[in-house]
Design an enzyme around this catalytic site. Structure first.
Site, mmCIF file in Angstrom:
data_model
loop_
_atom_site.group_PDB
_atom_site.id
_atom_site.type_symbol
_atom_site.label_atom_id
_atom_site.label_comp_id
_atom_site.label_asym_id
_atom_site.label_seq_id
_atom_site.Cartn_x
_atom_site.Cartn_y
_atom_site.Cartn_z
ATOM 1 N N LYS A 280 1.082 -1.235 -0.185
ATOM 2 C CA LYS A 280 -0.043 -0.067 0.203
ATOM 3 C C LYS A 280 0.870 1.470 -0.038
ATOM 4 O O LYS A 280 0.774 2.048 -0.855
ATOM 5 C CB LYS A 280 -1.121 0.078 1.095
ATOM 6 C CG LYS A 280 -2.031 -1.166 1.461
ATOM 7 C CD LYS A 280 -2.726 -1.257 2.510
ATOM 8 C CE LYS A 280 -2.024 -1.035 3.934
ATOM 9 N NZ LYS A 280 -1.256 -2.184 4.135
ATOM 10 N N ARG B 299 -9.916 0.865 8.284
ATOM 11 C CA ARG B 299 -9.530 -0.451 8.543
ATOM 12 C C ARG B 299 -10.518 -1.402 9.452
ATOM 13 O O ARG B 299 -10.202 -2.654 9.780
ATOM 14 C CB ARG B 299 -8.308 -0.267 9.480
ATOM 15 C CG ARG B 299 -6.885 -0.808 9.045
ATOM 16 C CD ARG B 299 -5.949 -0.576 9.866
ATOM 17 N NE ARG B 299 -4.807 -1.195 9.758
ATOM 18 C CZ ARG B 299 -3.620 -0.740 9.097
ATOM 19 N NH1 ARG B 299 -3.570 0.483 8.759
ATOM 20 N NH2 ARG B 299 -2.559 -1.632 9.063
ATOM 21 N N ARG C 55 12.496 -5.929 5.996
ATOM 22 C CA ARG C 55 12.209 -4.373 5.662
ATOM 23 C C ARG C 55 13.092 -3.488 6.670
ATOM 24 O O ARG C 55 12.857 -3.794 7.775
ATOM 25 C CB ARG C 55 10.694 -4.177 5.753
ATOM 26 C CG ARG C 55 10.430 -2.534 5.474
ATOM 27 C CD ARG C 55 8.969 -2.404 5.240
ATOM 28 N NE ARG C 55 8.262 -2.600 6.402
ATOM 29 C CZ ARG C 55 6.885 -2.453 6.426
ATOM 30 N NH1 ARG C 55 6.152 -2.038 5.336
ATOM 31 N NH2 ARG C 55 6.210 -2.713 7.592
ATOM 32 N N ARG D 68 11.115 -1.235 11.722
ATOM 33 C CA ARG D 68 9.898 -0.681 12.644
ATOM 34 C C ARG D 68 9.640 -1.761 13.711
ATOM 35 O O ARG D 68 9.776 -2.683 13.334
ATOM 36 C CB ARG D 68 8.731 -0.752 11.734
ATOM 37 C CG ARG D 68 8.217 0.417 11.091
ATOM 38 C CD ARG D 68 7.341 0.388 9.976
ATOM 39 N NE ARG D 68 6.099 -0.124 10.292
ATOM 40 C CZ ARG D 68 4.759 -0.265 9.669
ATOM 41 N NH1 ARG D 68 5.026 0.353 8.374
ATOM 42 N NH2 ARG D 68 3.925 -0.974 9.888
ATOM 43 N N ARG E 32 -0.653 -8.722 13.557
ATOM 44 C CA ARG E 32 -1.250 -7.983 12.497
ATOM 45 C C ARG E 32 -1.986 -8.524 11.335
ATOM 46 O O ARG E 32 -3.023 -7.788 10.943
ATOM 47 C CB ARG E 32 0.011 -6.812 11.999
ATOM 48 C CG ARG E 32 0.722 -5.824 12.869
ATOM 49 C CD ARG E 32 1.760 -5.389 12.518
ATOM 50 N NE ARG E 32 1.862 -4.743 11.127
ATOM 51 C CZ ARG E 32 3.062 -4.322 10.510
ATOM 52 N NH1 ARG E 32 4.227 -4.872 11.048
ATOM 53 N NH2 ARG E 32 3.056 -3.871 9.330
HETATM 54 P P1 AP5 Z 1 4.803 -1.639 1.842
HETATM 55 O O1 AP5 Z 1 4.457 -0.676 0.606
HETATM 56 O O2 AP5 Z 1 5.625 -0.848 3.014
HETATM 57 O O3 AP5 Z 1 3.473 -2.359 2.278
HETATM 58 P P2 AP5 Z 1 2.363 -1.680 3.192
HETATM 59 O O4 AP5 Z 1 1.101 -2.559 2.814
HETATM 60 O O5 AP5 Z 1 2.226 -0.322 3.028
HETATM 61 O O6 AP5 Z 1 2.913 -2.315 4.555
HETATM 62 P P3 AP5 Z 1 2.675 -1.745 6.133
HETATM 63 O O7 AP5 Z 1 3.298 -2.766 6.899
HETATM 64 O O8 AP5 Z 1 3.024 -0.328 6.179
HETATM 65 O O9 AP5 Z 1 1.171 -1.640 6.298
HETATM 66 P P4 AP5 Z 1 0.417 -1.806 7.627
HETATM 67 O O10 AP5 Z 1 -0.954 -1.633 7.211
HETATM 68 O O11 AP5 Z 1 0.672 -2.900 8.445
HETATM 69 O O12 AP5 Z 1 0.883 -0.741 8.332
HETATM 70 P P5 AP5 Z 1 0.571 0.787 8.723
HETATM 71 O O13 AP5 Z 1 1.684 1.676 8.646
HETATM 72 O O14 AP5 Z 1 -0.731 1.206 7.899
HETATM 73 O O15 AP5 Z 1 5.822 -2.984 1.406
HETATM 74 C C1 AP5 Z 1 6.328 -3.867 2.325
HETATM 75 C C2 AP5 Z 1 7.600 -4.232 2.064
HETATM 76 O O16 AP5 Z 1 7.160 -4.945 0.708
HETATM 77 C C3 AP5 Z 1 8.821 -3.147 1.650
HETATM 78 O O17 AP5 Z 1 9.850 -3.935 1.960
HETATM 79 C C4 AP5 Z 1 8.548 -3.113 -0.082
HETATM 80 O O18 AP5 Z 1 9.716 -2.640 -0.719
HETATM 81 C C5 AP5 Z 1 8.085 -4.421 -0.703
HETATM 82 N N1 AP5 Z 1 7.138 -4.610 -1.515
HETATM 83 C C6 AP5 Z 1 6.071 -4.047 -1.808
HETATM 84 N N2 AP5 Z 1 5.523 -4.217 -2.949
HETATM 85 C C7 AP5 Z 1 6.305 -5.088 -3.568
HETATM 86 C C8 AP5 Z 1 6.182 -6.176 -4.670
HETATM 87 N N3 AP5 Z 1 5.223 -5.877 -5.612
HETATM 88 N N4 AP5 Z 1 7.225 -7.106 -4.983
HETATM 89 C C9 AP5 Z 1 8.157 -7.266 -4.011
HETATM 90 N N5 AP5 Z 1 8.169 -6.478 -2.662
HETATM 91 C C10 AP5 Z 1 7.369 -5.497 -2.705
HETATM 92 O O19 AP5 Z 1 -0.088 0.512 10.176
HETATM 93 C C11 AP5 Z 1 0.821 0.173 11.155
HETATM 94 C C12 AP5 Z 1 -0.185 0.132 12.527
HETATM 95 O O20 AP5 Z 1 -0.780 1.790 12.787
HETATM 96 C C13 AP5 Z 1 -1.207 -0.929 12.655
HETATM 97 O O21 AP5 Z 1 -0.824 -2.110 12.857
HETATM 98 C C14 AP5 Z 1 -2.155 -0.192 13.552
HETATM 99 O O22 AP5 Z 1 -1.813 -0.453 15.109
HETATM 100 C C15 AP5 Z 1 -2.058 1.236 13.374
HETATM 101 N N6 AP5 Z 1 -2.966 1.780 12.629
HETATM 102 C C16 AP5 Z 1 -2.755 2.386 11.273
HETATM 103 N N7 AP5 Z 1 -3.888 2.789 10.481
HETATM 104 C C17 AP5 Z 1 -4.854 2.453 11.627
HETATM 105 C C18 AP5 Z 1 -6.252 2.530 11.411
HETATM 106 N N8 AP5 Z 1 -6.929 2.998 10.269
HETATM 107 N N9 AP5 Z 1 -6.983 2.177 12.366
HETATM 108 C C19 AP5 Z 1 -6.521 1.412 13.357
HETATM 109 N N10 AP5 Z 1 -5.270 1.271 13.801
HETATM 110 C C20 AP5 Z 1 -4.444 1.649 12.703
#
Ligand code: AP5
Length: 221
Positions: A13, A88, A127, A161, A172
């Protein structure tokens, strides 16, 4: 353009929404990044969120909805936005509908990135990012050209992270399956849901997303 990128942790994402931000000239809004900034600043929101995030759970709907309501009212969202990590839960999706209705804005699409769980764990647990400029790397897929030195800014410090530890990644994923996946039928029923193969190469995933956007009449900015 008002777009949601939906998918489990590590689906890509953040990677794809940063690309779309540049290509379409709209704001990328990551609730995860916003929360990490609050944690770093030691704000009351950060203090409330930190332990929940570290354990892989979801922060309260009430806090997140308040944060998003304030964020999408800022001037940089006038041309639209890409939501990364929000909504979410079904209550968050309902609250977003209400916010958009109040501002007479229509959601263009919800694009789901589909990726198998084993790949997600591998992507997340390898990562790391440059501490200075935030450029992302991966133990297996994308090492800096010179070991220990950022390709972009020459920085030599890297960070991981706290919630990227293998055991937290599983929590997660459980939170995604239990609380976020029910959003998919919610948007499907509204005729807004599109799915792309997030297992493909990054450029290919980009192309699939752009094909969806063309299909619904959204042009690059
Ligand atoms: P990346 O692009 O970073 O993936 P992502 O989907 O953004 O992953 P996140 O870990 O950031 O998502 P998340 O939803 O758990 O975390 P968030 O910060 O939102 O890619 C991941 C890796 O894969 C990278 O190394 C990249 O290079 C690689 N990659 C990407 N595409 C690829 C491809 N096609 N091929 C190969 N490699 C690839 O949330 C963190 C925490 O915040 C949550 O757990 C929760 O506690 C809280 N939170 C955030 N939003 C909310 C909400 N709305 N409600 C409640 N709690 C929330």
């Amino acid at each position: 353009m008002e777009l949601i990128l939906l998918g489990p942790p590590g689906a890509g994402k953040g990677t794809q929404s940063k690309f779309l931000e540049t290509r379409y000239g709209v704001a990328q809004i990551s609730t995860g990044d916003m929360l990490r900034a609050e944690v770093k600043a030691g704000s009351p929101i950060g203090l409330e969120a930190k332990s929940i995030m570290d354990a892989g759970g979801l922060v309260s709907d009430e806090l997140i909805i308040r944060m998003i309501g304030e964020r999408i009212s800022r001037p940089d969202c006038a041309k639209g936005f890409i939501l990364d990590g929000f909504p979410r839960t079904v209550p968050q999706a309902e609250a977003l509908d209400k916010l958009l209705h109040e501002t007479a804005v229509d959601l263009d699409a919800v694009i789901e990135l589909k990726v198998d769980e084993t790949v997600l764990v591998e992507r997340i647990s390898g990562r790391f990012t440059c501490a200075k400029c935030g450029t992302g790397y991966h133990d297996s897929f994308k090492q800096p050209k010179q070991a220990g030195v950022c390709d972009i800014c020459g920085g030599t410090e890297f960070v991981r992270r706290p919630d990227d530890k293998a055991e937290t990644v599983h929590a997660r994923l459980e939170a995604y399956n239990a609380q976020t996946a029910p959003i998919l039928p919610y948007y499907k029923a509204k005729g807004r849901l599109y799915s792309v193969d997030g297992m493909a190469e990054m450029d290919d995933v980009q192309a699939q997303i752009e094909a969806v956007l063309r299909q619904i009449g959204v042009a690059a900015g």
